[in-house]
Design a protein around this motif. Structure first.
Motif, PDB file in Angstrom:
ATOM      1  N   ALA A 232     -15.265  -4.570  35.381  1.00 28.54           N
ATOM      2  CA  ALA A 232     -15.083  -3.491  36.313  1.00 28.54           C
ATOM      3  C   ALA A 232     -13.395  -3.151  36.197  1.00 28.54           C
ATOM      4  O   ALA A 232     -13.219  -2.075  36.342  1.00 28.54           O
ATOM      5  N   LYS A 233     -12.704  -4.021  35.755  1.00 28.44           N
ATOM      6  CA  LYS A 233     -11.154  -3.693  35.632  1.00 28.44           C
ATOM      7  C   LYS A 233     -11.057  -2.928  34.485  1.00 28.44           C
ATOM      8  O   LYS A 233     -10.258  -1.866  34.639  1.00 28.44           O
ATOM      9  N   GLU A 235     -13.074  -0.860  33.073  1.00 23.03           N
ATOM     10  CA  GLU A 235     -13.673   0.535  33.386  1.00 23.03           C
ATOM     11  C   GLU A 235     -12.691   1.357  34.378  1.00 23.03           C
ATOM     12  O   GLU A 235     -12.498   2.493  33.884  1.00 23.03           O
ATOM     13  N   MET A 236     -12.125   0.700  35.393  1.00 19.88           N
ATOM     14  CA  MET A 236     -11.014   1.357  36.071  1.00 19.88           C
ATOM     15  C   MET A 236      -9.748   1.701  35.519  1.00 19.88           C
ATOM     16  O   MET A 236      -9.355   2.916  35.356  1.00 19.88           O
ATOM     17  N   ARG A 239      -9.919   4.768  33.193  1.00 22.89           N
ATOM     18  CA  ARG A 239      -9.866   6.003  33.782  1.00 22.89           C
ATOM     19  C   ARG A 239      -8.300   6.351  34.257  1.00 22.89           C
ATOM     20  O   ARG A 239      -8.027   7.638  34.228  1.00 22.89           O
ATOM     21  N   PHE A 240      -7.607   5.358  34.342  1.00 19.95           N
ATOM     22  CA  PHE A 240      -6.329   5.774  34.959  1.00 19.95           C
ATOM     23  C   PHE A 240      -5.014   5.243  34.072  1.00 19.95           C
ATOM     24  O   PHE A 240      -4.050   5.771  34.358  1.00 19.95           O
ATOM     25  N   ILE A 302      -8.597   3.287  46.639  1.00 22.40           N
ATOM     26  CA  ILE A 302      -9.403   3.353  45.229  1.00 22.40           C
ATOM     27  C   ILE A 302      -7.953   3.554  44.073  1.00 22.40           C
ATOM     28  O   ILE A 302      -7.881   2.766  43.332  1.00 22.40           O
ATOM     29  N   ALA A 306      -6.575   0.890  41.470  1.00 18.28           N
ATOM     30  CA  ALA A 306      -6.330   1.126  39.941  1.00 18.28           C
ATOM     31  C   ALA A 306      -4.968   0.760  39.714  1.00 18.28           C
ATOM     32  O   ALA A 306      -4.693   0.244  38.585  1.00 18.28           O
TER      33      ALA A 306
END
Length: 314
Positions: A232-233, A235-236, A239-240, A302, A306
Motif C-alpha cells: 500500500a505504501k 502504491e501511494m 502517486r505522490f 489522505i 502520502a
C-alpha cells in the motif's frame, strides 16, 4: 526511598549513635538526635547520589562521624543501583518478585510515566542534568541501549518532557528527542510502556517530526501509517512522489506547519511568520499541483498519509 529510612533507624539503634540527616534543601531525612542545640552538634556534608545532605552528631560521638558517613553513603549507592537494575530487569522480562518491586519502586503502584531520551552528545552529562532536576526518590534515571530512561511519578507529563528537552538543549547545546508513555498501575506495565515509547521514538525520527517530543496520543496517524503494508505504501508513493519531490523548502514547511496547526489558517500563518493571504496563496498552489486541497479534512487526511510515506522513503 526503598528501606533507606529503615536502614538509618537500624544503624542508629544498633550502633547506639544518635544522629540527624537533613538534605541541602532543608528536608529532614532522618532524626534520632532529637532537639539538640547546634553548639552541641558536629556537622559534616555527605553525598547521597547527586544530592548533598548534612549529617549532624552529638560532639561526644564526633570520632564516629567518618564511619557513620561511610556506612550511609555506601548504603545509599547500593539501594540506588538496585533501583536502576530493577528497571532494566523489568524491561527485559527478567524475573522480579512483586513485593520487592513495590518496596523498591513504589511509584509503579501509582500512575507513573516513562521518558525515553535520545540525544547527540554525552548521555552522562544529560544524566547529570536529570539528576539535578529530579530527586532520586521520585524518579530513577538509567542508561539503557545508548538512550536515557527516566521512570517516576509526575503530574503534567508533557510539560515535564518539554522542560527536560529545554534543559538539555540549553545546557548541552545538543539536539534532543524525547518520547514518553504512561505506565499503568503495576510493574508488569513497565515493559509495555518502554516498547510504546520506543516505537514513538522510531516513528518520530523516521518522519522527521519537528516537535521532537513524541507520545502515542499525539501520533495516532503516524503510527497507523507506519504500520501500513509495504504494498500500500508503494502504491501511494507512486502517486505522490514526483509531486512532493518538486516542492521547494517553503512549500514543504507550509505543509508541515499547516497540518501541525490542525488546518487552522490563522494559527499556521502566525507560526510561519507570513501573512494570512500568503498562506492561502500557497495552499491554493498546493491544491493545483497535487489535486488535493488540504483545507478539506478528508483530502488533508489522505494527503498527510502520502506525505508521511514520502518522508519515510527519503
Amino acid at each position: 526511598m526503598y528501606d533507606f529510612h529503615g536502614f538509618l533507624e537500624e544503624l542508629s539503634t544498633e550502633s547506639g549513635i544518635r544522629f540527624k540527616l537533613i538534605s541541602d534543601e532543608g528536608i529532614e531525612i532522618f532524626n534520632s538526635l532529637g532537639e539538640y542545640k547546634e553548639s552541641q552538634c558536629f556537622t559534616i556534608s555527605i553525598q547521597l547520589g547527586a544530592q548533598k545532605a548534612q549529617l549532624s552528631i552529638n560532639r561526644e560521638r564526633e570520632s564516629c562521624t567518618s564511619l557513620l558517613k561511610y556506612s550511609i553513603e555506601r548504603k545509599y549507592k547500593e539501594l540506588y543501583f538496585l533501583k536502576e537494575q530493577m528497571i532494566v530487569d523489568l524491561i527485559e522480562g527478567t524475573g522480579v518478585t512483586a513485593d520487592i518491586v513495590d518496596s523498591t519502586l513504589p511509584f509503579l503502584s501509582k500512575e507513573a510515566a516513562l521518558f525515553l531520551i535520545s540525544l547527540e552528545g554525552s548521555v552522562y552529562d544529560a544524566m547529570g542534568i536529570l539528576k539535578q532536576l529530579y530527586q532520586e526518590d521520585s524518579a530513577v534515571t538509567v542508561l539503557y541501549r545508548d538512550n536515557l530512561l527516566m521512570v517516576g511519578s509526575f503530574e503534567e507529563v508533557d510539560e515535564h518532557a518539554r522542560s527536560i528537552k529545554e534543559s538539555i538543549n540549553s545546557e548541552l547545546y545538543s539536539s534532543c528527542y524525547i518520547s514518553y508513555s504512561n505506565i499503568k498501575k503495576g510493574s508488569c506495565s513497565l515493559k509495555e510502556a518502554y516498547e510504546d515509547a520506543m516505537e514513538c521514538m522510531v516513528i518520530g525520527k523516521k518522519y522527521d517530526l519537528k516537535d521532537q517530543v513524541f507520545n502515542a496520543e499525539s501520533m495516532i496517524l503516524e503510527r497507523a501509517v507506519y504500520n501500513i503494508s509495504e504494498k500500500a505504501k508503494k502504491e501511494m508513493l507512486h502517486r505522490f512522489e514526483k509531486k512532493f519531490s518538486g516542492f521547494d523548502h517553503d512549500t514543504l514547511t507550509t505543509i508541515e506547519e499547516f497540518i501541525k496547526c490542525s488546518l487552522n489558517i490563522s494559527e499556521a500563518a502566525k507560526k510561519l511568520y507570513i501573512h494570512r493571504n500568503t498562506l492561502i496563496y500557497r495552499l491554493d498552489k498546493i491544491a493545483k499541483d497535487t489535486g488535493y486541497d488540504i483545507r478539506n479534512f478528508k483530502q488533508a487526511a489522505i494527503f498527510n498519509m502520502a506525505f508521511l510515506i514520502w518522508k519515510e522513503s527519503r
